[in-house]
Design a protein around this motif. Structure first.
Motif, short mmCIF file in Angstrom:
data_model
loop_
_atom_site.label_atom_id
_atom_site.label_comp_id
_atom_site.label_asym_id
_atom_site.label_seq_id
_atom_site.Cartn_x
_atom_site.Cartn_y
_atom_site.Cartn_z
N UNK A 1 -63.10 102.00 -19.67
CA UNK A 1 -64.36 102.59 -20.14
C UNK A 1 -64.16 103.71 -21.14
N UNK A 2 -62.96 104.31 -21.14
CA UNK A 2 -62.72 105.46 -21.98
C UNK A 2 -63.27 106.75 -21.40
N UNK A 3 -63.72 106.71 -20.16
CA UNK A 3 -64.28 107.90 -19.52
C UNK A 3 -63.18 108.71 -18.84
N UNK B 1 -57.84 107.46 -26.64
CA UNK B 1 -57.17 107.31 -25.36
C UNK B 1 -55.95 106.39 -25.51
N UNK B 2 -55.06 106.46 -24.54
CA UNK B 2 -53.87 105.62 -24.54
C UNK B 2 -54.27 104.15 -24.58
N UNK B 3 -53.40 103.34 -25.19
CA UNK B 3 -53.70 101.92 -25.36
C UNK B 3 -52.43 101.10 -25.11
N UNK C 1 -57.90 117.04 -9.73
CA UNK C 1 -58.71 115.83 -9.52
C UNK C 1 -59.30 115.36 -10.84
N UNK C 2 -58.47 114.70 -11.63
CA UNK C 2 -58.89 114.23 -12.95
C UNK C 2 -58.17 112.93 -13.25
N UNK C 3 -58.92 111.93 -13.70
CA UNK C 3 -58.34 110.63 -13.99
C UNK C 3 -59.01 110.04 -15.23
#
Length: 616
Positions: free
Chosen positions: A56-58, A31-33, A49-51
């Motif tokens: 958490x990395x979820x 994931x982006x950091x 509807x996605x985030x």
């Protein structure tokens, strides 16, 4: 046979050679950091509807939300794993909550995509969903794999891993060598990130960081993960040579060279380690890609080749574009004979090094290191470094001096690179003509020093590994071409629309930007350009005066047209070129013998005064 099922063991060990029937991790989600890269389309493409929760990395979904993982960091390069590692067993293991449509796609360049799985799945609490796609006939054709999830309600994806039941070939012991010189804050941050990562990583006991401090100023503390060592300032060549000696003393099977300013996701280390664990050929080496500093979605290069000049591979590719990624993966499964990996990130088998770095100080040492040793090189998606400044921001008389001499030495010292006297001297002519077009007369003088030093032979380089004398000489001659604090407000950049037209450009090319044209200054223009445009000839045509601005550091340089200065250095270059051609046969013999004698551990141990002390 295709199998999608709930896998009731939540413990998924990483590369356990003693375990049968267990799954080994090949590649996890990235994931982006913040501080590294936050370009969203390099990680996951979100629709509806996605985030993504960075903490958490979820990936969290509402009804109809879609997440696609056909991205730089999260697609799986099946073709490379098959070609280099003989991978035949491949599984996708997901952990999540809710009900989704899961699609798994195999994409092959210049071919229709194959949807290898398309079903509704419902995650059970904390139970992995395992999809075995090994039996699909098309899987043998390679390409890349990616998956996407479409939510039918409220849900989340907690983790996603590409895994295998195959056992690895070896357990790599990697020495990460970071060479630094008076960049205390940058190297301390890098070391802290490594410490935090290794303390919690399942490969932590197989990776050790060696910090070679050429400035003797970083103040890094030694512990179980990091070994700092002060070193004489012999540039990147001397620093990495020292690190390689220490890696051998530690018994490292592989060594990873990294810049202190290079920024990576720590997943790059894990992917590198895993790929080397499975590689069939013990000579396998991994070259990390490099992103542009100004636009992190654009590649600077994904490896490079050298023949008379450095040729960036896949330069400026938009990494947000899946079709560009797909083509790049297909074309990079095999690399050209003259491929090399930059030392911002280059992992290689320690035992396969026949020739340690040659004492170039900096610039060109990574090229000859790749070409002189028999590595089998490749690149991996998501193994990429983010830099603070592009190379075009760093053009100075000293860097041009270093570049020219290393370019010529590669062709003199390596038998496979022999191109003859005329083609070799044409390299110097190209450097010279380019600098003249930019009105960089101090650079012209430095280029003459470069060819003269090459003609001194390899022992000159061995005796002057710290290039202290030449650094002083070039510093003394550099007056206009070194960046200094800009006084007053920064002027506006000259717009592209003011660049020379087609016929003017042709005239400028034939006259070396007016140096062969009488009365050029009477009608030439003035330009204000950015530091990153220093290597763009298209922007300088027809200019008699140019200011280059570094707006980040509020510095600038200013250059002006001068036929007399150009003539003086041109006459000297002609003399040097003729002398080089006359002496070419002897020079080639001296350089080939000298390279074999100097690019050795013995040379570096004597030069660095290391002796036979044991590794800490």
């Amino acid at each position: 046979m295709l199998m999608g099922q709930m896998h009731h063991s939540s413990k998924l060990p990483l590369l356990d050679e003693e375990t049968t029937g267990q799954l080994n991790l090949l590649q996890g989600l990235v994931h982006a950091e913040t501080g590294i890269c936050t370009e969203p389309d390099l990680y996951v493409r979100q629709r509806g509807a996605c985030a993504v929760s960075r903490e958490s990395g979820h990936v969290v979904f509402g009804p109809g939300g879609v997440a696609e993982f056909d991205t730089l960091f999260n697609l799986f390069s099946l073709g490379k794993w098959q070609h280099h590692c003989g991978l035949t067993d491949i599984r996708l293991v997901l952990i999540g909550e809710g009900t989704f449509e899961l699609r798994v796609t195999q994409a092959i360049a210049d071919s229709s995509h194959e949807r290898v799985y398309n079903e509704l799945i419902t995650f059970q609490p904390d139970e992995p969903f395992e999809l075995d796609i090994s039996g699909i006939p098309s899987i043998a054709n390679g390409g890349v794999l990616f998956f996407e999830l479409r939510s039918l309600g409220i849900g989340r994806l907690k983790s996603a891993n590409w895994m295998t039941a195959q056992a690895p070939v070896r357990t790599p012991e990697i020495a990460v060598v970071i060479t630094t010189f008076r960049r205390e804050e940058a190297v301390r941050k890098a070391v802290d990130r490594f410490r935090h990562y290794l303390a919690s990583s399942s490969i932590g006991e197989h990776v050790h960081v060696i910090v070679v401090d050429n400035g003797k100023s970083a103040g890094i503390e030694a512990d179980q993960y990091v070994s700092p060592m002060d070193n004489e300032n012999l540039g990147g060549s001397g620093g990495f040579a020292r690190g390689l000696i220490e890696a051998r003393r530690r018994g490292a099977t592989h060594t990873l060279f990294m810049d202190d300013e290079a920024k990576i996701h720590m997943s790059s280390i894990e992917r590198t380690w895993t790929f080397l664990a499975y590689a069939k050929d013990e000579r396998t080496a991994i070259a990390g890609a490099l992103a542009r500093a100004t636009d992190k979605w654009a590649l600077w290069e994904n490896g490079a080749t050298f023949l008379a000049k450095c040729n960036r591979l896949f330069g400026d590719v938009d990494m947000r574009n899946f079709h560009h990624l797909l083509s790049m993966e297909a074309e990079s499964i095999g690399v050209p004979w003259n491929f090399y990996g930059g030392w911002w990130y280059f992992a290689f088998p320690t035992a396969c090094v026949e020739h340690p770095p040659f004492p170039f100080f900096v610039r060109g040492d990574d090229v000859s290191f790749s070409l002189a040793n028999g590595f089998r090189m490749t690149t991996l998606p998501g193994v990429i470094t983010f830099q603070d400044a592009d190379f075009t921001d760093k053009i100075t008389p000293l860097t041009e001096y270093l570049d020219l001499r290393s370019h010529m030495v590669h062709h003199l010292s390596l038998p496979s690179m022999d191109i003859g006297a005329l083609r070799t001297v044409k390299i110097a002519a190209w450097f010279f003509a380019r600098a003249m077009c930019y009105c960089r007369y101090e650079t012209l003088e430095a280029l003459n020093l470069a060819i003269e030093d090459v003609m001194e032979g390899p022992d000159f380089f061995a005796r002057n590994a710290d290039i202290a004398r030449r650094r002083a000489d070039i510093k003394a001659l550099t007056k206009a071409e070194g960046y200094s604090q800009h006084d007053g407000a920064m002027p506006p950049r000259t717009p592209d629309a003011d660049d020379a037209g087609r016929w003017t450009v042709l005239l400028m090319k034939f006259t070396l930007n007016g140096h062969l044209l009488p009365f050029f200054r009477a009608f030439a223009t003035r330009k204000v350009l950015l530091a990153g445009e220093q290597a763009m000839l298209c922007r300088i045509w027809g200019a008699k005066h140019a200011i280059y601005l570094n707006r980040v550091e509020n510095t600038s340089i200013s250059v002006s047209h001068s036929k007399s200065r150009a003539f003086r250095q041109s006459r000297r270059m002609v003399r040097n070129g003729l002398r080089f051609i006359r002496c070419y046969g002897r020079l080639r013999q001296d350089w080939q013998a000298g390279y074999r004698r100097i690019a050795t551990d013995d040379y570096w141990e004597r030069t660095l005064k290391l002796g036979e002390r044991p590794s800490p």
